[in-house]
Design a protein around this motif. Sequence first.
Motif, PDB file in Angstrom:
ATOM      1  N   ALA A  72       6.784  10.550   1.454  1.00 39.22           N
ATOM      2  CA  ALA A  72       7.183  10.202   2.825  1.00 39.22           C
ATOM      3  C   ALA A  72       5.967  10.020   3.709  1.00 39.22           C
ATOM      4  N   GLY A  73       4.937  10.837   3.452  1.00 34.46           N
ATOM      5  CA  GLY A  73       3.736  10.774   4.272  1.00 34.46           C
ATOM      6  C   GLY A  73       3.024   9.451   4.158  1.00 34.46           C
ATOM      7  N   ASP A  74       3.023   8.848   2.972  1.00 36.30           N
ATOM      8  CA  ASP A  74       2.373   7.542   2.811  1.00 36.30           C
ATOM      9  C   ASP A  74       3.002   6.514   3.738  1.00 36.30           C
ATOM     10  N   ALA A  75       4.342   6.509   3.793  1.00 40.53           N
ATOM     11  CA  ALA A  75       5.032   5.547   4.660  1.00 40.53           C
ATOM     12  C   ALA A  75       4.774   5.863   6.132  1.00 40.53           C
ATOM     13  N   VAL A  76       4.823   7.168   6.473  1.00 45.04           N
ATOM     14  CA  VAL A  76       4.565   7.573   7.859  1.00 45.04           C
ATOM     15  C   VAL A  76       3.146   7.195   8.259  1.00 45.04           C
ATOM     16  N   TYR A  77       2.189   7.429   7.349  1.00 46.12           N
ATOM     17  CA  TYR A  77       0.801   7.122   7.648  1.00 46.12           C
ATOM     18  C   TYR A  77       0.605   5.629   7.900  1.00 46.12           C
ATOM     19  N   ARG A  78       1.237   4.803   7.047  1.00 46.87           N
ATOM     20  CA  ARG A  78       1.122   3.359   7.239  1.00 46.87           C
ATOM     21  C   ARG A  78       1.681   2.941   8.601  1.00 46.87           C
ATOM     22  N   ARG A  79       2.864   3.490   8.942  1.00 44.94           N
ATOM     23  CA  ARG A  79       3.467   3.145  10.238  1.00 44.94           C
ATOM     24  C   ARG A  79       2.590   3.635  11.392  1.00 44.94           C
ATOM     25  N   LEU A  80       1.979   4.836  11.224  1.00 43.33           N
ATOM     26  CA  LEU A  80       1.101   5.383  12.259  1.00 43.33           C
ATOM     27  C   LEU A  80      -0.092   4.462  12.500  1.00 43.33           C
ATOM     28  N   VAL A  81      -0.753   4.055  11.415  1.00 42.23           N
ATOM     29  CA  VAL A  81      -1.923   3.187  11.537  1.00 42.23           C
ATOM     30  C   VAL A  81      -1.532   1.844  12.137  1.00 42.23           C
ATOM     31  N   GLU A  82      -0.421   1.293  11.661  1.00 45.21           N
ATOM     32  CA  GLU A  82       0.003  -0.011  12.159  1.00 45.21           C
ATOM     33  C   GLU A  82       0.349   0.016  13.635  1.00 45.21           C
ATOM     34  N   GLY A  83       0.804   1.175  14.135  1.00 46.65           N
ATOM     35  CA  GLY A  83       1.221   1.259  15.529  1.00 46.65           C
ATOM     36  C   GLY A  83       0.138   1.682  16.502  1.00 46.65           C
ATOM     37  N   VAL A  84      -1.040   2.087  16.008  1.00 40.79           N
ATOM     38  CA  VAL A  84      -2.128   2.516  16.902  1.00 40.79           C
ATOM     39  C   VAL A  84      -2.570   1.349  17.775  1.00 40.79           C
ATOM     40  N   LEU A  85      -2.670   1.590  19.092  1.00 38.07           N
ATOM     41  CA  LEU A  85      -3.034   0.526  20.028  1.00 38.07           C
ATOM     42  C   LEU A  85      -4.483   0.600  20.508  1.00 38.07           C
ATOM     43  N   ASP A  86      -5.079   1.786  20.492  1.00 40.93           N
ATOM     44  CA  ASP A  86      -6.422   1.958  21.053  1.00 40.93           C
ATOM     45  C   ASP A  86      -7.538   1.625  20.070  1.00 40.93           C
ATOM     46  N   TYR A  87      -7.192   1.463  18.784  1.00 41.03           N
ATOM     47  CA  TYR A  87      -8.188   1.153  17.762  1.00 41.03           C
ATOM     48  C   TYR A  87      -7.712  -0.031  16.933  1.00 41.03           C
ATOM     49  N   ALA A  88      -8.634  -0.921  16.614  1.00 44.84           N
ATOM     50  CA  ALA A  88      -8.353  -1.984  15.650  1.00 44.84           C
ATOM     51  C   ALA A  88      -8.643  -1.404  14.266  1.00 44.84           C
ATOM     52  N   ILE A  89      -7.588  -1.245  13.440  1.00 46.80           N
ATOM     53  CA  ILE A  89      -7.740  -0.647  12.114  1.00 46.80           C
ATOM     54  C   ILE A  89      -7.212  -1.647  11.087  1.00 46.80           C
ATOM     55  N   PHE A  90      -8.063  -2.050  10.150  1.00 47.81           N
ATOM     56  CA  PHE A  90      -7.627  -3.003   9.143  1.00 47.81           C
ATOM     57  C   PHE A  90      -8.483  -2.861   7.886  1.00 47.81           C
ATOM     58  N   LEU A  91      -7.968  -3.407   6.786  1.00 49.10           N
ATOM     59  CA  LEU A  91      -8.654  -3.360   5.503  1.00 49.10           C
ATOM     60  C   LEU A  91      -9.280  -4.707   5.198  1.00 49.10           C
ATOM     61  N   LEU A  92     -10.412  -4.670   4.482  1.00 52.21           N
ATOM     62  CA  LEU A  92     -11.108  -5.868   4.038  1.00 52.21           C
ATOM     63  C   LEU A  92     -11.187  -5.867   2.516  1.00 52.21           C
ATOM     64  N   THR A  93     -11.125  -7.059   1.923  1.00 56.59           N
ATOM     65  CA  THR A  93     -11.373  -7.198   0.492  1.00 56.59           C
ATOM     66  C   THR A  93     -12.862  -7.008   0.230  1.00 56.59           C
ATOM     67  N   PRO A  94     -13.269  -6.824  -1.033  1.00 51.97           N
ATOM     68  CA  PRO A  94     -14.706  -6.703  -1.318  1.00 51.97           C
ATOM     69  C   PRO A  94     -15.518  -7.875  -0.794  1.00 51.97           C
ATOM     70  N   ALA A  95     -14.888  -9.051  -0.655  1.00 56.08           N
ATOM     71  CA  ALA A  95     -15.608 -10.226  -0.145  1.00 56.08           C
ATOM     72  C   ALA A  95     -15.593 -10.294   1.383  1.00 56.08           C
ATOM     73  N   ARG A 133     -12.734 -10.376   3.348  1.00 55.70           N
ATOM     74  CA  ARG A 133     -11.582 -11.054   3.935  1.00 55.70           C
ATOM     75  C   ARG A 133     -10.556 -10.028   4.400  1.00 55.70           C
ATOM     76  N   ILE A 134      -9.885 -10.347   5.524  1.00 50.76           N
ATOM     77  CA  ILE A 134      -8.968  -9.405   6.167  1.00 50.76           C
ATOM     78  C   ILE A 134      -7.688  -9.309   5.349  1.00 50.76           C
ATOM     79  N   ALA A 135      -7.290  -8.049   5.000  1.00 49.66           N
ATOM     80  CA  ALA A 135      -6.112  -7.828   4.161  1.00 49.66           C
ATOM     81  C   ALA A 135      -4.955  -7.216   4.945  1.00 49.66           C
ATOM     82  N   THR A 136      -5.225  -6.412   5.961  1.00 51.19           N
ATOM     83  CA  THR A 136      -4.168  -5.808   6.788  1.00 51.19           C
ATOM     84  C   THR A 136      -4.563  -5.934   8.252  1.00 51.19           C
ATOM     85  N   TRP A 137      -3.595  -5.673   9.124  1.00 50.35           N
ATOM     86  CA  TRP A 137      -3.833  -5.883  10.557  1.00 50.35           C
ATOM     87  C   TRP A 137      -2.889  -4.984  11.345  1.00 50.35           C
ATOM     88  N   ASN A 138      -3.420  -4.158  12.242  1.00 57.28           N
ATOM     89  CA  ASN A 138      -2.531  -3.270  13.004  1.00 57.28           C
ATOM     90  C   ASN A 138      -2.358  -3.757  14.434  1.00 57.28           C
TER      91      ASN A 138
END
Length: 382
Positions: A14-37, A39-44
């Motif tokens: 359950a925590g994995d899903a909650v954590y993803r929703r928490l990160v996606e909903g954060v407004l004060d920080y731009a949090i995202f993942l990049l591929t090794p090259a 390239r942007i993979a996620t976007w909050n």
Amino acid sequence: MGIEDDDVRRLHQAGDAVYRRLVEGVLDYAIFLLTPAGRIATWNAGAQRIKGYTAEEVIGRHFSVFYTPPDIERGWPDEELRLARRDGRFEDEGWRVRKDGTTFWANVVITAIFHSDGNLLGYAKVTRDLTARMEREREQRRMAELVEESRRMTEFIAMLSHEIRNPLAPIMNVLALLGRESLSARGEWCVEVANKQVRQINRLVEDLLDVSRVTTGKVRLSVAPLELGAVVRDAVEGMRPAADERDQLLSAHLPQQALRLTGDRTRLIQLVSNLLNNAIKFTQRGGSISVDLRREGEEAVLTVTDNGMGMTAETLERAFEPFSQGAEQARGAGGGLGLGLALVRSIADLHGGRAAASSGGPGQGSTVLVRLPLSAGPPGSH
């Protein structure tokens, strides 16, 4: 123990899903993942708010899209990834670019993510918009610089005033001696003109010294119970010769009721005299100046009104600042450093009061109003 292990497992799932929703909903920080090259993979939501792109617009693009052209030219985005891969983490501050082309000051943290076998999976990137903080710090530095500049200027003015005053004393003594000599009509006229100009210089020097004392906090009031009407009356009579010299009508309207306060008589006379000197200076020959003193609640209200050259809105905004005169005043004043109203406000402040100016505009005359708190009791009761 088996029941507790199941609970922990379920909590992690359950925590994995909650954590993803928490990160996606954060407004004060731009949090995202990049591929090794890179390239942007996620976007909050915070990334969209800070950088202006929606997820559909930016996922799959290289993260260098957020960098300024000079940073891109020197290969800085790829260098950040190299350093993060080498050290595990990289932090930097610098200008970044939003979708609309505007820039903001960003704090950037890039963390390398490795698989258990040591292979690089990608990067987690966290960006904060620090523009507001940077602007505050810049404003604080600017204010500190202005304070220091003002302090140095005040010290220079004080030194200069003392240096000017030193030769004035012997000049005034010589003029006083000449005034007792038997002179021709032209000689008497010369002495009179010299006396007048020396008195003007002396008054300007005293004003400069007063401004210096006020701004450095060196003014000490010698307070005592007094009646404000008598103070105003003495100041008006002291300035009447100056008004008469310009054929100006100087009238005073004082209340029959005594207005009692605790204050410095010398400084309050200076306040009224400066108001009148200002009005006389900026009013044409044959003009009129009115002094009104009244009580409003627990305050004494003093107004000095003239039908002189008036002030523009811009001049009114700076009327009480030292060395401030409007262009129209500088042309018609016939001298002065713009210190009169600055001293008026300073003396009013020292007495717990305040000052304000108003004007209908150029040629419409001016009114300066000073409010001073009255004492609770009559003179002698403090």
